[in-house]
Design an enzyme around this catalytic site. Structure first.
Site, PDB file in Angstrom:
ATOM      1  N   ASP A   8       0.873  -1.172   0.000  1.00  0.00           N
ATOM      2  CA  ASP A   8       0.000   0.000   0.000  1.00  0.00           C
ATOM      3  C   ASP A   8       0.911   1.223   0.000  1.00  0.00           C
ATOM      4  OD1 ASP A   8      -1.870   1.968   0.328  1.00  0.00           O
ATOM      5  OD2 ASP A   8      -2.537   1.339   2.323  1.00  0.00           O
ATOM      6  N   GLY A  10       1.154   4.770   0.103  1.00  0.00           N
ATOM      7  CA  GLY A  10       0.364   5.955   0.418  1.00  0.00           C
ATOM      8  C   GLY A  10       1.168   7.235   0.283  1.00  0.00           C
ATOM      9  N   GLY A  11       0.515   8.346   0.583  1.00  0.00           N
ATOM     10  CA  GLY A  11       1.152   9.639   0.448  1.00  0.00           C
ATOM     11  C   GLY A  11       2.220   9.901   1.492  1.00  0.00           C
ATOM     12  N   GLU A  72      -7.487   0.868  -5.157  1.00  0.00           N
ATOM     13  CA  GLU A  72      -7.317   1.171  -3.733  1.00  0.00           C
ATOM     14  C   GLU A  72      -8.569   0.867  -2.912  1.00  0.00           C
ATOM     15  OE1 GLU A  72      -5.647   4.809  -0.903  1.00  0.00           O
ATOM     16  OE2 GLU A  72      -5.949   5.127  -3.055  1.00  0.00           O
TER      17      GLU A  72
END
Length: 268
Positions: A8, A10-11, A72
Protein backbone atom coordinates in the site's frame (compact mmCIF):
# COMPACT_ATOMS: atom_id res chain seq x y z
CA UNK A 1 10.99 -16.47 0.42
CA UNK A 2 7.74 -14.65 -0.39
CA UNK A 3 6.25 -15.29 -3.82
CA UNK A 4 3.80 -12.37 -3.56
CA UNK A 5 3.91 -9.08 -1.63
CA UNK A 6 1.02 -6.70 -0.98
CA UNK A 7 2.05 -3.05 -0.94
CA UNK A 8 0.00 0.00 0.00
CA UNK A 9 1.96 2.99 -1.31
CA UNK A 10 0.36 5.96 0.42
CA UNK A 11 1.15 9.64 0.45
CA UNK A 12 3.04 9.47 3.75
CA UNK A 13 3.77 5.80 4.44
CA UNK A 14 4.33 2.66 2.40
CA UNK A 15 3.10 -0.53 4.06
CA UNK A 16 3.98 -4.05 2.96
CA UNK A 17 2.55 -7.45 3.83
CA UNK A 18 3.72 -10.91 2.79
CA UNK A 19 3.19 -14.45 3.97
CA UNK A 20 6.07 -16.29 5.61
CA UNK A 21 5.55 -19.70 7.24
CA UNK A 22 1.79 -19.11 6.94
CA UNK A 23 2.02 -15.89 8.98
CA UNK A 24 1.52 -12.32 7.84
CA UNK A 25 4.69 -10.21 8.05
CA UNK A 26 4.12 -6.46 8.23
CA UNK A 27 6.50 -3.58 7.51
CA UNK A 28 6.19 0.19 7.29
CA UNK A 29 8.42 2.59 5.37
CA UNK A 30 8.32 6.35 4.90
CA UNK A 31 7.25 7.39 1.40
CA UNK A 32 10.01 10.00 1.47
CA UNK A 33 12.48 7.10 1.79
CA UNK A 34 11.07 5.11 -1.12
CA UNK A 35 14.59 3.90 -1.96
CA UNK A 36 14.46 1.81 1.23
CA UNK A 37 11.39 0.02 -0.14
CA UNK A 38 13.13 -0.61 -3.44
CA UNK A 39 16.18 -2.03 -1.64
CA UNK A 40 13.97 -4.32 0.40
CA UNK A 41 12.04 -5.46 -2.69
CA UNK A 42 15.34 -6.24 -4.41
CA UNK A 43 15.84 -8.96 -1.82
CA UNK A 44 12.58 -10.56 -3.05
CA UNK A 45 13.17 -10.41 -6.81
CA UNK A 46 11.03 -13.48 -7.50
CA UNK A 47 7.99 -12.05 -5.72
CA UNK A 48 5.08 -10.56 -7.62
CA UNK A 49 4.20 -7.13 -6.27
CA UNK A 50 0.52 -6.33 -5.78
CA UNK A 51 0.55 -2.54 -5.39
CA UNK A 52 -2.25 -0.19 -4.35
CA UNK A 53 -2.38 3.40 -3.09
CA UNK A 54 -1.76 6.87 -4.47
CA UNK A 55 1.97 6.28 -5.05
CA UNK A 56 1.56 2.90 -6.77
CA UNK A 57 2.71 4.16 -10.17
CA UNK A 58 5.76 5.92 -8.71
CA UNK A 59 6.86 2.76 -6.90
CA UNK A 60 6.14 0.46 -9.85
CA UNK A 61 8.53 2.45 -12.05
CA UNK A 62 11.39 1.86 -9.60
CA UNK A 63 11.22 -1.93 -9.25
CA UNK A 64 12.09 -4.80 -11.59
CA UNK A 65 9.60 -7.33 -10.20
CA UNK A 66 6.41 -8.38 -11.90
CA UNK A 67 3.77 -5.85 -10.80
CA UNK A 68 -0.02 -5.81 -10.72
CA UNK A 69 -1.93 -2.65 -9.85
CA UNK A 70 -4.79 -3.09 -7.38
CA UNK A 71 -7.69 -0.59 -7.08
CA UNK A 72 -7.32 1.17 -3.73
CA UNK A 73 -10.96 1.03 -2.68
CA UNK A 74 -11.22 -2.71 -3.34
CA UNK A 75 -7.93 -3.36 -1.56
CA UNK A 76 -8.91 -1.41 1.55
CA UNK A 77 -12.33 -2.99 1.98
CA UNK A 78 -11.25 -6.58 1.29
CA UNK A 79 -8.14 -6.22 3.45
CA UNK A 80 -10.14 -4.74 6.28
CA UNK A 81 -12.54 -7.69 6.19
CA UNK A 82 -9.63 -10.13 6.24
CA UNK A 83 -8.06 -8.45 9.28
CA UNK A 84 -11.40 -8.38 11.09
CA UNK A 85 -11.86 -12.11 10.45
CA UNK A 86 -8.35 -12.93 11.66
CA UNK A 87 -8.85 -10.83 14.80
CA UNK A 88 -12.23 -12.53 15.39
CA UNK A 89 -13.79 -9.09 15.78
CA UNK A 90 -17.56 -9.42 15.61
CA UNK A 91 -19.14 -6.52 13.74
CA UNK A 92 -22.77 -5.96 12.73
CA UNK A 93 -23.65 -6.25 9.04
CA UNK A 94 -24.02 -2.50 8.61
CA UNK A 95 -21.25 -0.12 9.68
CA UNK A 96 -19.13 2.86 8.68
CA UNK A 97 -15.39 2.58 8.01
CA UNK A 98 -13.29 5.72 8.56
CA UNK A 99 -9.81 5.32 7.08
CA UNK A 100 -7.51 7.97 8.57
CA UNK A 101 -4.29 8.05 6.60
CA UNK A 102 -2.67 11.12 5.06
CA UNK A 103 -6.23 12.30 4.54
CA UNK A 104 -9.47 10.61 5.60
CA UNK A 105 -11.74 8.42 3.48
CA UNK A 106 -15.20 7.29 4.64
CA UNK A 107 -16.91 4.09 3.45
CA UNK A 108 -20.18 2.33 4.16
CA UNK A 109 -20.17 -1.45 4.50
CA UNK A 110 -23.31 -3.56 4.44
CA UNK A 111 -22.74 -7.30 4.27
CA UNK A 112 -20.51 -7.92 1.24
CA UNK A 113 -21.24 -4.57 -0.40
CA UNK A 114 -19.19 -1.43 0.20
CA UNK A 115 -19.33 2.14 -1.07
CA UNK A 116 -17.12 5.18 -0.65
CA UNK A 117 -19.24 8.03 0.73
CA UNK A 118 -16.75 10.87 0.97
CA UNK A 119 -13.62 12.13 2.65
CA UNK A 120 -11.66 15.08 3.95
CA UNK A 121 -8.12 16.43 3.87
CA UNK A 122 -8.10 16.34 7.68
CA UNK A 123 -5.90 13.41 8.69
CA UNK A 124 -2.37 12.29 9.44
CA UNK A 125 -0.82 14.58 6.83
CA UNK A 126 -2.48 17.57 8.46
CA UNK A 127 -1.24 16.40 11.86
CA UNK A 128 2.35 16.20 10.65
CA UNK A 129 2.22 19.47 8.71
CA UNK A 130 0.70 21.55 11.50
CA UNK A 131 2.90 19.89 14.13
CA UNK A 132 5.92 21.05 12.13
CA UNK A 133 4.58 24.58 11.62
CA UNK A 134 3.59 24.96 15.28
CA UNK A 135 6.45 23.17 17.06
CA UNK A 136 9.12 22.41 14.47
CA UNK A 137 8.81 18.67 15.18
CA UNK A 138 8.66 16.08 12.39
CA UNK A 139 8.95 12.70 14.13
CA UNK A 140 5.53 11.03 14.46
CA UNK A 141 6.50 8.99 17.50
CA UNK A 142 7.81 12.06 19.31
CA UNK A 143 4.72 14.08 18.40
CA UNK A 144 2.30 11.48 19.76
CA UNK A 145 4.41 10.85 22.86
CA UNK A 146 4.51 14.54 23.74
CA UNK A 147 0.81 15.00 22.98
CA UNK A 148 -0.08 12.36 25.58
CA UNK A 149 1.55 14.57 28.22
CA UNK A 150 -0.22 17.72 27.02
CA UNK A 151 -3.10 19.70 28.52
CA UNK A 152 -5.74 21.21 26.24
CA UNK A 153 -7.07 23.57 28.92
CA UNK A 154 -5.86 27.09 28.32
CA UNK A 155 -5.48 26.70 24.56
CA UNK A 156 -8.82 25.20 23.51
CA UNK A 157 -11.79 27.31 24.51
CA UNK A 158 -14.34 25.07 26.26
CA UNK A 159 -18.08 25.63 26.51
CA UNK A 160 -17.72 26.19 30.26
CA UNK A 161 -15.20 28.97 29.58
CA UNK A 162 -17.99 30.88 27.84
CA UNK A 163 -21.08 29.94 29.86
CA UNK A 164 -19.63 29.07 33.25
CA UNK A 165 -22.05 27.07 35.40
CA UNK A 166 -24.98 27.96 33.11
CA UNK A 167 -23.70 25.84 30.23
CA UNK A 168 -26.57 24.56 28.01
CA UNK A 169 -24.50 21.55 26.95
CA UNK A 170 -21.51 19.66 28.36
CA UNK A 171 -19.06 22.21 29.72
CA UNK A 172 -16.00 20.17 28.70
CA UNK A 173 -16.98 20.18 25.02
CA UNK A 174 -14.78 22.25 22.73
CA UNK A 175 -16.29 25.61 21.81
CA UNK A 176 -13.28 26.73 19.75
CA UNK A 177 -10.11 24.81 18.96
CA UNK A 178 -7.07 26.98 19.75
CA UNK A 179 -9.57 29.70 20.69
CA UNK A 180 -8.50 30.68 24.24
CA UNK A 181 -6.38 33.61 23.07
CA UNK A 182 -6.54 35.63 26.27
CA UNK A 183 -5.16 32.80 28.35
CA UNK A 184 -2.48 31.96 25.78
CA UNK A 185 -1.27 35.56 26.04
CA UNK A 186 -0.92 35.22 29.80
CA UNK A 187 0.81 31.87 30.16
CA UNK A 188 3.58 29.83 28.59
CA UNK A 189 2.37 27.63 25.73
CA UNK A 190 4.21 24.30 25.78
CA UNK A 191 4.76 22.10 22.75
CA UNK A 192 3.05 19.13 24.41
CA UNK A 193 -0.08 21.24 25.04
CA UNK A 194 -0.14 22.48 21.45
CA UNK A 195 0.21 18.92 20.12
CA UNK A 196 -2.53 17.62 22.42
CA UNK A 197 -4.84 20.35 21.12
CA UNK A 198 -3.87 19.54 17.54
CA UNK A 199 -4.74 15.85 17.91
CA UNK A 200 -7.95 16.86 19.67
CA UNK A 201 -8.94 19.16 16.81
CA UNK A 202 -8.22 16.52 14.17
CA UNK A 203 -10.05 13.73 16.00
CA UNK A 204 -13.10 15.91 16.70
CA UNK A 205 -13.22 17.14 13.10
CA UNK A 206 -13.08 13.60 11.72
CA UNK A 207 -15.77 12.41 14.12
CA UNK A 208 -18.09 15.34 13.36
CA UNK A 209 -17.83 14.43 9.68
CA UNK A 210 -18.31 10.70 10.24
CA UNK A 211 -21.43 10.90 12.42
CA UNK A 212 -23.74 12.39 9.73
CA UNK A 213 -22.57 9.69 7.30
CA UNK A 214 -23.32 7.04 9.93
CA UNK A 215 -26.83 8.42 10.35
CA UNK A 216 -27.29 8.42 6.57
CA UNK A 217 -26.74 4.65 6.45
CA UNK A 218 -28.68 4.07 9.70
CA UNK A 219 -25.82 2.76 11.81
CA UNK A 220 -24.23 3.73 15.10
CA UNK A 221 -21.16 1.54 14.49
CA UNK A 222 -18.03 3.33 13.28
CA UNK A 223 -14.79 1.47 12.55
CA UNK A 224 -11.58 3.52 12.53
CA UNK A 225 -8.53 2.31 10.63
CA UNK A 226 -5.39 3.92 9.24
CA UNK A 227 -1.80 4.72 10.08
CA UNK A 228 -2.74 7.78 12.15
CA UNK A 229 -3.85 5.40 14.93
CA UNK A 230 -0.51 3.57 15.01
CA UNK A 231 1.23 4.31 18.35
CA UNK A 232 -1.26 7.13 18.90
CA UNK A 233 -3.50 6.20 21.86
CA UNK A 234 -4.53 9.83 22.39
CA UNK A 235 -6.52 10.07 19.15
CA UNK A 236 -8.34 6.85 20.03
CA UNK A 237 -9.07 8.18 23.52
CA UNK A 238 -10.42 11.44 22.07
CA UNK A 239 -12.80 9.54 19.78
CA UNK A 240 -13.99 7.09 22.43
CA UNK A 241 -14.98 9.86 24.83
CA UNK A 242 -17.83 10.80 22.46
CA UNK A 243 -19.40 7.33 22.30
CA UNK A 244 -22.00 7.98 24.98
CA UNK A 245 -22.70 11.58 23.97
CA UNK A 246 -23.49 10.69 20.35
CA UNK A 247 -24.74 7.14 20.96
CA UNK A 248 -22.12 5.50 18.76
CA UNK A 249 -19.84 2.49 19.09
CA UNK A 250 -16.24 2.97 17.95
CA UNK A 251 -14.07 0.03 16.85
CA UNK A 252 -10.29 0.05 16.32
CA UNK A 253 -9.20 -3.23 14.67
CA UNK A 254 -5.67 -4.43 15.41
CA UNK A 255 -3.34 -3.70 12.46
CA UNK A 256 -6.12 -1.82 10.68
CA UNK A 257 -3.50 0.44 9.09
CA UNK A 258 -2.44 -2.51 6.91
CA UNK A 259 -5.89 -3.00 5.36
CA UNK A 260 -4.79 -1.73 1.94
CA UNK A 261 -1.63 -3.87 1.85
CA UNK A 262 -3.49 -7.01 3.01
CA UNK A 263 -6.23 -6.41 0.45
CA UNK A 264 -3.63 -6.01 -2.29
CA UNK A 265 -1.93 -9.25 -1.23
CA UNK A 266 -5.23 -11.14 -1.37
CA UNK A 267 -6.48 -9.55 -4.61
CA UNK A 268 -7.88 -12.13 -7.05
Amino acid sequence: MANKIGIDAGGTLIKTVHLENEKYCYQTFSTSDISDVVSWVNNHKEAKLMITGGKQMALAKLVENEVEMVPEFEATTSGFRALVDRAKLHLPDNYLVVNVGTGTSIHSVNGQSAERLGGTGVGGGMLMGLAYLLTGRTDFQEITRLAEKGDRNGIDLKVKDIYGDASPIGGDLTASNFGFIERMKQQEVKDEDVLACLIGMISESILMMAIPFAKTISTSNIVFIGSTFQSNPLIREQLERFEELFDIKAYFPHLGQFSGAVGALLYR
